[in-house]
Design a protein around this motif. Structure first.
Motif, short mmCIF file in Angstrom:
data_model
loop_
_atom_site.label_atom_id
_atom_site.label_comp_id
_atom_site.label_asym_id
_atom_site.label_seq_id
_atom_site.Cartn_x
_atom_site.Cartn_y
_atom_site.Cartn_z
N PRO A 232 10.79 -5.80 4.98
CA PRO A 232 11.69 -4.82 4.09
C PRO A 232 12.85 -4.89 4.54
CG PRO A 232 10.31 -3.86 6.13
CD PRO A 232 9.95 -5.48 5.97
N ASP A 233 13.49 -5.65 5.54
CA ASP A 233 15.02 -5.62 6.09
C ASP A 233 15.44 -6.97 5.28
OD1 ASP A 233 14.59 -3.46 7.63
OD2 ASP A 233 14.18 -4.82 9.34
N ALA A 234 14.72 -7.68 4.30
CA ALA A 234 15.57 -8.79 3.80
C ALA A 234 16.46 -8.46 2.57
CB ALA A 234 14.55 -9.79 3.12
N ALA B 198 23.24 2.04 0.11
CA ALA B 198 22.98 1.11 -0.78
C ALA B 198 22.37 -0.18 -0.26
CB ALA B 198 24.45 0.59 -1.54
N PRO B 199 21.45 -0.74 -1.06
CA PRO B 199 20.76 -1.93 -0.49
C PRO B 199 21.75 -3.21 -0.31
CG PRO B 199 20.32 -1.73 -2.88
CD PRO B 199 20.80 -0.42 -2.46
N ALA C 105 8.88 -15.51 -1.81
CA ALA C 105 9.87 -14.67 -2.09
C ALA C 105 10.96 -14.56 -0.89
CB ALA C 105 9.80 -13.25 -2.55
N GLN C 106 12.26 -14.59 -1.03
CA GLN C 106 13.05 -14.56 0.36
C GLN C 106 13.80 -13.32 0.14
OE1 GLN C 106 15.65 -17.86 0.94
NE2 GLN C 106 14.03 -19.41 0.42
N ALA D 138 12.51 -2.56 -4.56
CA ALA D 138 11.12 -3.10 -4.39
C ALA D 138 11.02 -4.10 -3.49
CB ALA D 138 10.59 -3.94 -5.89
N GLN D 139 10.22 -4.15 -2.71
CA GLN D 139 9.75 -4.86 -1.41
C GLN D 139 9.21 -6.08 -2.11
OE1 GLN D 139 8.26 -3.77 2.21
NE2 GLN D 139 8.02 -5.83 2.86
#
Length: 421
Positions: free
Chosen positions: A76-78, A182-183, A120-121, A70-71
């Motif tokens: 979205p790259d965090a 994988a994230p 949110a970071q 979930a963003q």
């Protein structure tokens, strides 16, 4: 919305947990969902559908780890705060071990994704780690081990299970041989049943884990000589099972050396060959472990066991080969994570305590890579790896609320830059 204002949909959680518990259910109220079996595949498909129904993007990596992403950050790259546990089980086990933590993570992440917390970071991802239990494929904590770089995906995929099937083929059979990236983790949180009595005996709602017990895990093979049970005189026998029995008793004797509750020791699996009723066993392979909180104690226990095994071999009936002796050291969870979790518990009015984990969990791996929080909810009577394992609805829901509050703070950067030691 503040972290304490969120109302967990307890009825929905309990209904979903009951539905998940029906997958691989045993007649005695437990589950049988060994890694990458048909039942595990069904549970994974259930979770994938849950992700889709709650707006989470499902990714599956090369070793079958599942991520529901979930963003929540502006970009979205965090990197991600990963939150999860495992759906696989022992051959017959309780329905709470692992699965509760996955569903608690899923509810927390989906709720935070809907709430979009200010500041949110990090993005968030639910994780179902592959083969935490290590019963079908060895070693345990396999999927998280690949994630942190402890094992290579190539070697894991080639690992042959107790039924002769490779990890690669087993994942393919259930449709979870993925190739997604994988994230990237910025932190990790996990909640699990305690599998012990500290919380339930002390009347606590939540345990905040401070460190893991150390463990030596062994593969030991006892070699004898195959012969006829009805035609070989006792004085000529070299019975591998008799030798293996002496090893089993040696493991117990090592634990007894240290007094109550200091060292634990068990043999959990034996493979007897040729395993015929009229053949003196030629070979026995076993899996054993010794555990202790103190590093010196576990090392002393290991040395004592090696001496005892040498003495068994010196008796002459059998030879004993310690094929592997892998140490999992005792290391601390980050003080910053412990402080965060205890603050959340206090703010929520939870009754909490700090304690170590005697069992291994995927968080033991993740804390080597990123700041990690490990939480426990009570286990009634301390029962675990048993179909009678139980945690009450109220205890489970308290843990979900605790997880939501913890992940909220982690998503908003509470542990960003925290030291790993």
């Amino acid at each position: 919305m503040g972290e304490m204002d969120h109302s967990v949909d307890g009825a929905a959680f309990l209904a979903d947990f009951a539905e998940l518990s029906e997958i691989g259910a045993t007649s005695a109220g437990g589950v049988d969902r060994e890694a990458a079996t048909a039942a595990d595949g069904e549970a994974r498909r259930w979770l994938r559908d849950w992700f889709g129904g709650h707006g989470l993007e499902c990714r599956v990596d090369a070793v079958g780890n599942m991520y529901g992403c979930a963003q929540t950050a502006a970009s979205p790259d965090a990197p991600y705060v990963l939150v999860g546990s495992h759906l696989d089980s022992q051959p017959t086990s309780g329905r709470f071990d692992g699965a509760y933590g996955v569903l608690a993570a899923a509810y927390s992440v989906a709720a935070l994704a809907a709430d979009r917390p200010a500041g949110a970071q990090h993005n968030l991802a639910v994780v179902n780690w592959f083969n935490e239990e290590g019963s079908r494929f060895s070693p345990s904590l396999m999927g998280s081990g690949v994630y942190i770089g402890k094992y290579s995906a190539k070697n894991v995929l080639a690992t042959v299970g107790k039924d002769g099937v490779t990890v690669r083929d087993a994942l393919s059979d259930i449709g979870f041989d993925g190739n997604d990236t994988a994230p990237e983790a910025a932190g990790y949180a996990e909640i699990h049943i305690e599998q012990g009595r500290t919380l339930v005996d002390g009347g606590f709602d939540i345990g905040v884990v401070t460190r893991n017990w150390a463990a030596y895990k062994y593969t030991i093979t006892v070699h004898g000589e195959q012969s006829h049970t009805g035609a070989t005189h006792m004085r000529y026998r070299h019975d591998a099972l008799v030798g293996a029995s002496r090893v089993v008793m040696a493991v117990r004797a090592v634990a007894d050396e240290f007094g109550p509750d200091t060292v634990l020791g068990s043999v959990g699996r034996m493979v007897i060959e040729p395993n015929s009723p009229v053949v003196v066993p030629a070979r026995v392979t076993m899996s054993a472990d010794v555990r202790a909180l103190d590093a010196d104690d576990v090392q002393a226990a290991h040395e004592s066991l090696m001496r005892r095994i040498a003495e068994i071999a010196q008796q002459g009936e059998v030879s004993v080969d310690v094929e592997s002796a892998a140490l999992r050291p005792s290391t601390r969870y980050q003080d910053s994570g412990v402080a965060l979790a205890t603050a959340v518990a206090a703010d929520m009015g939870m009754r909490w305590c700090r304690l170590p984990t005697m069992a291994g969990h995927d968080s033991v791996n993740l804390k080597e890579l990123v700041p990690t929080v490990m939480l426990f909810v009570p286990s009634v009577e301390g029962i675990s790896h048993n179909e009678r394992e139980f945690t009450t609805d109220e205890q489970m829901l308290a843990g979900v609320r605790m997880m939501y509050g913890t992940v909220h703070r982690m998503a908003t950067g509470a542990l960003t830059g925290a030291a790993l030691t």
